[in-house]
Design an enzyme around this catalytic site. Structure first.
Site, PDB file in Angstrom:
ATOM      1  N   ASP A  21    -133.125 -88.047 -11.731  1.00 13.24           N
ATOM      2  CA  ASP A  21    -133.754 -86.948 -12.466  1.00 13.24           C
ATOM      3  C   ASP A  21    -134.794 -87.477 -13.445  1.00 13.24           C
ATOM      4  OD1 ASP A  21    -132.362 -84.932 -11.132  1.00 13.24           O
ATOM      5  OD2 ASP A  21    -130.627 -85.133 -12.446  1.00 13.24           O
ATOM      6  N   LYS A  74    -130.438 -88.916  -4.748  1.00 12.64           N
ATOM      7  CA  LYS A  74    -130.743 -87.479  -4.854  1.00 12.64           C
ATOM      8  C   LYS A  74    -132.099 -87.266  -5.521  1.00 12.64           C
ATOM      9  CE  LYS A  74    -128.762 -84.263  -7.650  1.00 12.64           C
ATOM     10  NZ  LYS A  74    -129.797 -83.284  -8.058  1.00 12.64           N
ATOM     11  N   ASP A 132    -132.515 -82.130  -3.237  1.00 12.28           N
ATOM     12  CA  ASP A 132    -131.811 -81.045  -3.943  1.00 12.28           C
ATOM     13  C   ASP A 132    -132.830 -80.083  -4.535  1.00 12.28           C
ATOM     14  OD1 ASP A 132    -129.900 -79.535  -5.215  1.00 12.28           O
ATOM     15  OD2 ASP A 132    -129.608 -80.944  -6.870  1.00 12.28           O
ATOM     16  N   LYS A 160    -132.625 -76.614  -3.751  1.00 15.03           N
ATOM     17  CA  LYS A 160    -131.944 -75.319  -3.881  1.00 15.03           C
ATOM     18  C   LYS A 160    -132.858 -74.151  -3.477  1.00 15.03           C
ATOM     19  CE  LYS A 160    -128.989 -76.917  -7.717  1.00 15.03           C
ATOM     20  NZ  LYS A 160    -129.639 -78.218  -8.025  1.00 15.03           N
ATOM     21  N   LEU A 161    -133.276 -74.147  -2.211  1.00 12.61           N
ATOM     22  CA  LEU A 161    -134.198 -73.101  -1.744  1.00 12.61           C
ATOM     23  C   LEU A 161    -133.581 -71.711  -1.944  1.00 12.61           C
ATOM     24  CD1 LEU A 161    -135.557 -74.615   1.604  1.00 12.61           C
ATOM     25  CD2 LEU A 161    -136.570 -74.715  -0.690  1.00 12.61           C
ATOM     26  N   HIS A 162    -134.385 -70.808  -2.474  1.00 12.77           N
ATOM     27  CA  HIS A 162    -133.903 -69.463  -2.811  1.00 12.77           C
ATOM     28  C   HIS A 162    -135.104 -68.525  -2.750  1.00 12.77           C
ATOM     29  CE1 HIS A 162    -131.347 -66.923  -5.868  1.00 12.77           C
ATOM     30  NE2 HIS A 162    -131.890 -66.197  -4.930  1.00 12.77           N
ATOM     31  N   ASP A 163    -135.214 -67.762  -1.626  1.00 10.00           N
ATOM     32  CA  ASP A 163    -136.369 -66.861  -1.469  1.00 10.00           C
ATOM     33  C   ASP A 163    -136.053 -65.910  -0.319  1.00 10.00           C
ATOM     34  OD1 ASP A 163    -139.094 -65.816  -1.416  1.00 10.00           O
ATOM     35  OD2 ASP A 163    -139.686 -67.654  -2.434  1.00 10.00           O
ATOM     36  N   ILE A 164    -137.042 -65.182   0.170  1.00 10.96           N
ATOM     37  CA  ILE A 164    -136.795 -64.330   1.335  1.00 10.96           C
ATOM     38  C   ILE A 164    -136.590 -65.235   2.563  1.00 10.96           C
ATOM     39  CG2 ILE A 164    -138.053 -62.352   0.394  1.00 10.96           C
ATOM     40  CD1 ILE A 164    -140.409 -63.153   2.267  1.00 10.96           C
ATOM     41  N   PRO A 165    -135.911 -64.709   3.619  1.00  7.54           N
ATOM     42  CA  PRO A 165    -135.577 -65.570   4.758  1.00  7.54           C
ATOM     43  C   PRO A 165    -136.774 -66.297   5.381  1.00  7.54           C
ATOM     44  CG  PRO A 165    -134.307 -63.535   4.882  1.00  7.54           C
ATOM     45  CD  PRO A 165    -135.255 -63.381   3.713  1.00  7.54           C
ATOM     46  N   THR A 167    -122.683 -75.774 -11.690  1.00  7.06           N
ATOM     47  CA  THR A 167    -121.597 -76.346 -12.510  1.00  7.06           C
ATOM     48  C   THR A 167    -121.867 -76.176 -13.997  1.00  7.06           C
ATOM     49  OG1 THR A 167    -122.684 -78.424 -12.034  1.00  7.06           O
ATOM     50  CG2 THR A 167    -120.622 -78.007 -10.910  1.00  7.06           C
ATOM     51  N   ARG A 203    -118.262 -87.064 -14.807  1.00  5.31           N
ATOM     52  CA  ARG A 203    -118.284 -87.780 -16.087  1.00  5.31           C
ATOM     53  C   ARG A 203    -117.060 -88.693 -16.196  1.00  5.31           C
ATOM     54  NH1 ARG A 203    -122.423 -85.740 -15.815  1.00  5.31           N
ATOM     55  NH2 ARG A 203    -123.635 -84.571 -17.326  1.00  5.31           N
ATOM     56  N   GLN A 227    -122.989 -79.641 -18.631  1.00  5.63           N
ATOM     57  CA  GLN A 227    -122.043 -79.306 -17.562  1.00  5.63           C
ATOM     58  C   GLN A 227    -120.822 -78.622 -18.174  1.00  5.63           C
ATOM     59  OE1 GLN A 227    -122.838 -79.443 -14.565  1.00  5.63           O
ATOM     60  NE2 GLN A 227    -124.084 -81.240 -14.079  1.00  5.63           N
ATOM     61  N   GLY A 285    -125.298 -88.340 -12.365  1.00  6.20           N
ATOM     62  CA  GLY A 285    -126.600 -88.429 -13.016  1.00  6.20           C
ATOM     63  C   GLY A 285    -126.497 -89.171 -14.327  1.00  6.20           C
ATOM     64  N   ARG A 286    -126.476 -88.402 -15.414  1.00 11.05           N
ATOM     65  CA  ARG A 286    -126.609 -88.995 -16.736  1.00 11.05           C
ATOM     66  C   ARG A 286    -125.549 -90.022 -17.098  1.00 11.05           C
ATOM     67  NH1 ARG A 286    -127.833 -83.086 -19.015  1.00 11.05           N
ATOM     68  NH2 ARG A 286    -126.533 -82.725 -17.189  1.00 11.05           N
TER      69      ARG A 286
HETATM   70  O1  C5P Z   1    -126.670 -85.710 -15.198  1.00  9.13           O
HETATM   71  P1  C5P Z   1    -125.652 -85.010 -14.364  1.00  9.13           P
HETATM   72  O2  C5P Z   1    -124.565 -85.926 -13.821  1.00  9.13           O
HETATM   73  O3  C5P Z   1    -125.083 -83.784 -15.028  1.00  9.13           O
HETATM   74  O4  C5P Z   1    -126.496 -84.572 -13.092  1.00  9.13           O
HETATM   75  C1  C5P Z   1    -126.276 -83.450 -12.385  1.00  9.13           C
HETATM   76  C2  C5P Z   1    -127.243 -83.361 -11.239  1.00  9.13           C
HETATM   77  O5  C5P Z   1    -126.616 -82.539 -10.267  1.00  9.13           O
HETATM   78  C3  C5P Z   1    -128.575 -82.713 -11.585  1.00  9.13           C
HETATM   79  O6  C5P Z   1    -129.548 -83.320 -10.745  1.00  9.13           O
HETATM   80  C4  C5P Z   1    -128.367 -81.253 -11.214  1.00  9.13           C
HETATM   81  O7  C5P Z   1    -129.543 -80.619 -10.755  1.00  9.13           O
HETATM   82  C5  C5P Z   1    -127.391 -81.370 -10.045  1.00  9.13           C
HETATM   83  N1  C5P Z   1    -126.550 -80.206  -9.802  1.00  9.13           N
HETATM   84  C6  C5P Z   1    -125.647 -79.709 -10.727  1.00  9.13           C
HETATM   85  N2  C5P Z   1    -124.885 -78.609 -10.429  1.00  9.13           N
HETATM   86  C7  C5P Z   1    -124.988 -78.009  -9.244  1.00  9.13           C
HETATM   87  C8  C5P Z   1    -125.887 -78.516  -8.299  1.00  9.13           C
HETATM   88  C9  C5P Z   1    -126.660 -79.629  -8.614  1.00  9.13           C
HETATM   89  O8  C5P Z   1    -125.503 -80.263 -11.809  1.00  9.13           O
HETATM   90  N3  C5P Z   1    -124.193 -76.996  -8.937  1.00  9.13           N
END
Ligand code: C5P
Length: 231
Positions: free
Chosen positions: A13, A35, A62, A64-69, A126, A176, A185, A205-206
């Site tokens: 990210d 990712k 990642d 997350k496509l979201h639109d008309i079909p 999440t 985490r 989160q 991620g973080r």
């Molecule tokens: O930094 P962290 O571990 O919270 O990273 C979460 C990653 O997962 C981000 O890239 C975020 O877009 C992705 N993600 C999420 N929850 C979802 C789907 C994807 O946190 N339901």
């Protein structure tokens, strides 16, 4: 779990490809999936997918496509041709739109002569603590009906999702290590807890990207996953 690396995805990210590739390289001994999220894809586009594929990663796109079909189908065709291993589609619009995405991914991959990616339906973010209880089941059912290969859900939802659809891959963000900052989160879990709940792919991620020593943080998470997989 034969190969821990295939079950760990690092969330790159950042808006800078050089920084993303440096981070990916630092954690490559422990993470086999990279990712590319909205931030990196908006900044760098398909080059990010190509560069990570060339480094030997499975790429998780990642967006997350979201639109008309029709729009989802046409965008998915473009993405399928890039050679990612996983692509996310939002489940909220329902099975018709999800199916348009699944078909688009397969068509794009076939036209480019690459393997079709696994389509992952995003169930509930999440970061959302307030989603009504029935939503998970509705979105898992939509994913199955549309031919998705997996879902994205919180650790707390994995057991219910697997009961409803045992063959769908469960991809779990919000990971985490015990005692670390959850950031935004709302429903985090430790790597061991996610694995024990039945998660197939953990998105990290973080907990790694913001660590002072990223390689050490990655190694510790892979170690915990390895232990949980044996137990
Ligand atoms: O930094 P962290 O571990 O919270 O990273 C979460 C990653 O997962 C981000 O890239 C975020 O877009 C992705 N993600 C999420 N929850 C979802 C789907 C994807 O946190 N339901």
């Amino acid at each position: 779990m034969p190969e821990v690396r295939d079950h760990l995805a690092i969330a790159l990210d950042t808006d800078d490809l050089v920084e993303a590739l440096r981070l990916a390289k630092a954690v490559q001994p422990w993470f086999g999936v990279a990712k590319v999220g909205l931030e990196l894809f908006c900044a760098e586009g398909p080059d990010a997918v190509t560069a990570l594929n060339e480094m030997g990663f499975k790429v998780f796109l990642d967006v997350k496509l979201h639109d008309i079909p029709t729009t989802v189908n046409r965008a998915a065709r473009v993405l399928g041709a890039l050679g990612p291993a996983y692509v996310t589609l939002h489940a909220q619009p329902g099975p018709v739109t999800l199916r348009a995405g699944v078909d688009g991914l397969a068509e794009g991959a076939a036209a480019a002569g690459v393997d079709p990616p696994v389509a992952l339906a995003v169930t509930v973010l999440t970061s959302d603590p307030d989603a009504p209880a029935h939503i998970l089941g509705q979105r898992v059912a939509a994913a199955v009906a549309a031919g998705c290969g997996g879902i994205v859900c919180a650790t707390a939802d994995v057991r219910e999702a697997k009961q409803l659809a045992p063959r769908l891959l469960a991809v779990v963000p919000g990971i985490r290590p015990a005692g670390s900052d959850p950031n935004d989160q709302a429903r985090p879990a430790t790597p061991g807890a996610a694995l024990t709940a039945g998660a197939d792919l953990l998105v990290v991620g973080r907990a790694v990207t913001r660590a002072d020593d990223q390689a050490a943080a990655a190694e510790a998470i892979a170690g915990e996953v390895s232990v949980a997989a044996r137990g």
